[in-house]
Design a protein around this motif. Structure first.
Motif, PDB file in Angstrom:
ATOM      1  N   ARG A   1      40.571 -36.538 -16.100  1.00  0.00           N
ATOM      2  CA  ARG A   1      40.348 -37.613 -17.055  1.00  0.00           C
ATOM      3  C   ARG A   1      38.838 -37.829 -17.193  1.00  0.00           C
ATOM      4  O   ARG A   1      38.136 -38.046 -16.207  1.00  0.00           O
ATOM      5  CB  ARG A   1      41.014 -38.909 -16.604  1.00  0.00           C
TER       6      ARG A   1
ATOM      7  N   LYS B   1      45.004 -37.024  -9.201  1.00  0.00           N
ATOM      8  CA  LYS B   1      44.197 -37.505 -10.317  1.00  0.00           C
ATOM      9  C   LYS B   1      42.711 -37.418  -9.981  1.00  0.00           C
ATOM     10  O   LYS B   1      42.264 -37.846  -8.921  1.00  0.00           O
ATOM     11  CB  LYS B   1      44.575 -38.946 -10.663  1.00  0.00           C
TER      12      LYS B   1
ATOM     13  N   GLN C   1      42.690 -45.736 -15.327  1.00  0.00           N
ATOM     14  CA  GLN C   1      43.303 -44.404 -15.184  1.00  0.00           C
ATOM     15  C   GLN C   1      44.180 -44.320 -13.946  1.00  0.00           C
ATOM     16  O   GLN C   1      45.044 -43.446 -13.842  1.00  0.00           O
ATOM     17  CB  GLN C   1      42.209 -43.319 -15.130  1.00  0.00           C
TER      18      GLN C   1
ATOM     19  N   VAL D   1      39.082 -38.366 -11.913  1.00  0.00           N
ATOM     20  CA  VAL D   1      38.439 -39.034 -13.042  1.00  0.00           C
ATOM     21  C   VAL D   1      36.925 -38.887 -12.890  1.00  0.00           C
ATOM     22  O   VAL D   1      36.384 -39.169 -11.818  1.00  0.00           O
ATOM     23  CB  VAL D   1      38.812 -40.532 -13.095  1.00  0.00           C
TER      24      VAL D   1
END
Length: 205
Positions: free
Chosen positions: A162, A135, A191, A137
């Motif tokens: 994201r 991930k 998130q 962000v």
């Protein structure tokens, strides 16, 4: 496979709004999280411009600096990296992390990430998250946004990044600048499923 015990990378680029980085460190450290931090070269100049203070270059002194700014002397684990150290642990996909947050994220950083350019450790670490499917962000802080900015952000969104713009809300009845900043910080940490920011959420008693 990564777990909640793996460290979270926090990248601080040279965009205006370093208070976002300070506040996210405050809550992560207070929640006893492990953080690997890298600040870009231009962020040093932003500190000088916004707060009239110099961020130390030495990693040990920089850790104390960030803790002082965040108001968290103990708790959590914070390791700082030089922006030019592309051989650091976070530059390798074999070093397992929970993912990465770039806060605030400049449009220059957005452009480089969107086109696979890694000129420093921050960009390399973010690129690693992308290639490893972890991930990533970003918290862009710029206005107005040009068509080029929007296209670069779209490229990143299509790659799974994201995008959490530094745009606060008012339904939680903010009373201070910190309240406005904390809304963005909370939505950023959402998130990752991390809930450590005291925030009055929509229609929540």
């Amino acid at each position: 496979m990564t777990t909640p015990n793996h460290p979270l990378i926090v990248g601080v680029s040279g965009a205006s709004g370093l208070i976002y980085a300070v506040r996210i460190l405050k809550y992560l450290l207070a929640a006893d999280r492990a953080i690997e931090l890298v600040a870009s070269k231009s962020s040093y100049m932003v500190w000088q411009s916004e707060q009239n203070v110099k961020m130390p270059v030495d990693c040990d002194r920089q850790e104390l600096f960030w803790r002082e700014q965040a108001g968290v002397e103990t708790g959590g684990k914070l390791r700082c990296h030089p922006w030019q150290d592309v051989g650091a642990n976070i530059a390798s996909g074999s070093f397992r992390t929970r993912g990465m947050i770039v806060i605030p994220c400049s449009m220059s950083t957005v452009a480089k990430l969107a086109h696979g350019l890694s000129s420093d450790l921050l960009e390399r670490a973010a690129d690693v998250q992308l290639k490893e499917g972890r991930k990533l962000v970003i918290v862009p802080r710029e206005t107005p946004l040009s068509l080029i900015h929007l296209r670069n952000l779209t490229i990143l969104a299509e790659a799974g990044v994201r995008v959490v713009p530094a745009i606060p809300a008012w339904y939680h009845q903010p009373q201070t600048i910190e309240d406005l900043v904390d809304f963005v910080v909370a939505r950023t940490l959402d998130q990752f499923g991390i809930d450590c920011v005291p925030l009055r959420r929509w229609k929540e008693d």
